[in-house]
Design an enzyme around this catalytic site. Structure first.
Site, mmCIF file in Angstrom:
data_model
loop_
_atom_site.group_PDB
_atom_site.id
_atom_site.type_symbol
_atom_site.label_atom_id
_atom_site.label_comp_id
_atom_site.label_asym_id
_atom_site.label_seq_id
_atom_site.Cartn_x
_atom_site.Cartn_y
_atom_site.Cartn_z
ATOM 1 N N SER A 1 0.851 -1.193 0.000
ATOM 2 C CA SER A 1 0.000 0.000 0.000
ATOM 3 C C SER A 1 0.881 1.235 0.000
ATOM 4 O O SER A 1 2.002 1.222 0.519
ATOM 5 C CB SER A 1 -0.899 0.010 1.235
ATOM 6 N N TYR B 1 -2.747 -0.537 10.589
ATOM 7 C CA TYR B 1 -2.742 -0.854 9.165
ATOM 8 C C TYR B 1 -1.449 -0.385 8.495
ATOM 9 O O TYR B 1 -0.780 -1.140 7.784
ATOM 10 C CB TYR B 1 -3.947 -0.210 8.483
#
Length: 683
Positions: free
Chosen positions: A560, A573
């Site tokens: 990501s 996250y």
């Protein structure tokens, strides 16, 4: 206005489907059928006699009108007048083009002469196991007479072609009472005045041969001999575990000349054959029917190690046997090749028999590998039948070579379409049941890969696999990536489905968006368990297989931009994604010596189609940024340089770019798929 299907064609297709749907009658893509009838010539308006016959490469069970070659009978019947003799019979295949009616339909097969020259309105040429057993028995001609009397004649072995068509036509003329023939070393041909009569005659030959063999079987004497001590089939769980341990190594060996996909068969017929004393002798004789050995090669590789021996011992012996197999195959080629022979296509086995475990078969794709295994089961049935009534005596090696390296077969191979970029590659995609994983699974399959769609939600994985296609292309795998045993089981399922694994996409994930002070230890553990730990477990288990295969490979992490860019309320996250990002670098450094490339993709938030965003992450992130949830995708797009929303397909495109071969010298790279987030630029 669309043309109506000719009644003769309708009857032919229905007959073909009935015969082709029963494996007792013929094998997949084996044999052909034809019908003759009158039609109107669109140019002259006059009546013309035509023949419709299954074209090259089709399958009777699924035959469509587009798979038929259409030829004028007056021109077919004139061909014997220009036949230059058996030494030049291959030239007659080109002559079929001059017999075409209209556009001619599908390419005519080598058996077209058999159908066109035999004076019967309907002709079937089939490869039933029972018929081939008679055809390959040492006393085949005598046994055919015993079985059928004068209703079925014997044709000595002749390579398929124009002369064989002339031979069968002459036998029919000279034996008006005959309903068909047994072709030595090959199969059967039957005929009839109507489609119904032809089908009935085909089935009479097949079922009579079956009864003839069954009546001569004796319970006290098995045609394959006694069970070898210690060679009986392992219990199912044990044999599947052993198969999964051996298959990647065998696949790597079978891919020495060119990459192959694998298929595993543990049917009762195979397990019984490899357990008995005569299987080494019979396997060494090879298959006989041309349809068989064109797909299975002239003989299989047979492991001669007890299924109870350590796996390491079996692997060492397989490597020795594979080296010997390649030497033997090269010697076979050199014994029979001449100046006009095509180059040797490859010396690796297509069939590997493993006592106690079953059979591994290989091909350019899963269907080809599966069908090769099915053909070897047919060959086992043929051997059983021939050894029951006489002695299995296939055609000799020189004749097999003439067919395997036939220029007409070579021309057929040249007509095959070019393989897709990911052909022969086996992919495992975690989190494949939705969103980015679903898009990646679809794209990899569209580019030629076989795909294991892995997801914690087995139903979702099954839906995606079904969307992609049959089990020859995609299979569902249920897996919790946080469980090492479940991960190992998922990789084993992939190996048993396709022979190994080449391309692993670590995509499984979830997301928890909370400020630091609200993030619990459980939040942290869940987030890191799925992404950091899960990716590690999947990569570790996949690497074991990739190293054993020795074929190189790819591991791709869907990381990501959050692994680089520090956003608010994202501690669990973002740090898990940073962990994944560094795993890419660490594994690229470690696995490079094995030709395993490890790369990553860094998407921005993928809102549409995302399981993560639909599961609550979208609402959480929308709250952080103060925008309505339905506008979150637009919000993300507006903060990028390109002002474009990132979709699952964009991420799939990056995975394909990394694995298609164009970036063969790239490893340790992270590809941004974020429409341009300057703060996430890699430095």
């Amino acid at each position: 206005m669309a043309e109506q299907t000719h009644p003769a064609v309708s009857a032919l297709l229905q007959r073909s489907h009935r015969l082709g749907s029963d494996s007792r009658n013929t094998n997949y893509a084996g044999g052909n059928a034809s019908a003759k009838g009158e039609a109107t010539d669109p140019v002259t308006g006059e009546s013309v006699e035509l023949m419709w016959v299954k074209g090259s490469g089709g399958d009777l069970g699924t035959l469509q009108e587009s798979g038929l070659a259409v030829l004028r009978l007056d021109r077919m019947r004139a061909l014997p007048g220009v036949y230059p003799g058996i030494e030049r019979e291959d030239e007659m295949v080109a002559a079929f083009d001059y017999c075409a009616h209209g556009k001619g339909g599908a390419a005519p097969s080598i058996d077209t002469a058999m159908h066109g020259l035999v004076e019967a309105d309907h002709v079937d040429h089939l490869h039933p196991d029972s018929g081939i057993a008679l055809a390959c028995a040492a006393e085949g001609e005598k046994l055919t007479a015993e079985c059928f009397g004068d209703r079925v004649a014997w044709v000595p072995w002749r390579r398929p072609g124009f002369q064989l068509g002339l031979d069968i036509a002459a036998i029919k003329r000279d034996n008006p009472q005959a309903i068909g023939v047994v072709l030595g070393g090959h199969g059967i041909t039957a005929w009839g005045a109507t489609s119904e009569e032809c089908e009935a005659n085909s089935l009479e030959i097949i079922r009579s041969a079956e009864r003839f063999i069954d009546e001569r079987a004796t319970p006290s004497s098995h045609p394959f001999g006694e069970v070898i001590d210690g060679y009986a089939a392992l219990p199912e769980e044990q044999r599947r575990a052993r198969a999964a341990a051996l298959l990647p190594v065998v696949r790597g060996l079978a891919s020495t000349d060119r990459p192959q996909v694998g298929h595993y068969t543990d049917s009762e017929a195979v397990l019984d054959f490899v357990s008995r004393s005569e299987h080494p002798r019979l396997a060494a004789l090879g298959t006989s029917c041309p349809d068989h050995f064109l797909r299975t090669k002239v003989r299989p590789l047979v492991l001669d190690v007890s299924p109870h021996a350590p796996v390491e011992e079996a692997i060492a012996r397989l490597k020795e046997l594979h080296a010997a197999y390649r030497e033997d195959y090269r010697a076979y080629y050199e014994r029979h090749a001449d100046a006009d022979s095509p180059p040797m296509r490859g010396a690796d086995p297509a069939i590997v028999l493993v006592p106690g475990v079953g059979m591994f078969s290989f091909g350019k794709d899963k269907q080809t590998a599966r069908v090769a295994g099915e053909f070897y089961v047919n060959a086992i049935n043929v051997m059983r039948g021939a050894e029951t009534i006489s002695r299995y005596a296939p055609i000799d090696e020189a004749e097999k070579f003439r067919i395997e390296y036939w220029e007409l077969e070579e021309a057929k191979l040249r007509r095959m379409p070019a393989p897709k970029p990911l052909a022969t590659r086996v992919a495992l995609v975690t989190g494949g049941g939705s969103g980015i994983g679903r898009a990646i699974a679809h794209r990899l399959a569209a580019e030629g890969a076989c795909v294991a769609v892995a997801d914690r939600d087995g139903a979702a994985a099954g839906e995606v696999a079904a969307e992609i296609g049959t089990s020859d292309v995609a299979v569902p795998v249920t897996v919790d990536v946080t469980d090492p045993d479940a991960v190992a089981a998922a990789l084993r399922e992939t190996v048993l489905a396709f022979g190994g694994v080449d391309l692993v996409v670590n995509n499984a994930g979830l997301s928890i968006s909370k400020p630091l002070l609200e993030t619990t230890e459980a939040d942290w553990d869940i987030q890191h368990g799925v992404m950091a730990r899960g990716s590690f477990l999947v990569a570790r288990e996949a690497a074991r297989i990739l190293v054993e295969q020795d074929m190189g490979g790819d591991i791709v992490y869907i990381a990501s931009k959050n692994g680089v860019f520090a956003g608010p309320n994202n501690i669990a996250y973002g740090s898990a994604k940073a962990d994944q990002a560094h795993q890419v670098r660490l594994l690229a450094a470690e696995l490079g010596e094995h030709r395993i490339r490890v790369n990553g993709v860094n998407p921005d938030g993928v809102v549409r189609g995302s399981g993560i965003f639909a599961g609550g992450w979208g609402a959480q992130r929308a709250a952080v940024y103060g925008v309505p949830e339905e506008k979150l995708g637009e919000f993300y797009a507006q903060r990028t340089l390109l002002k474009r929303e990132v979709l699952p397909e964009n991420v799939a495109n990056a995975v394909f770019a990394l694995t298609s071969g164009e970036l063969s010298h790239t490893t340790g790279l992270h590809v941004p798929v974020d429409a341009g987030v300057a703060a996430a630029f890699l430095r």
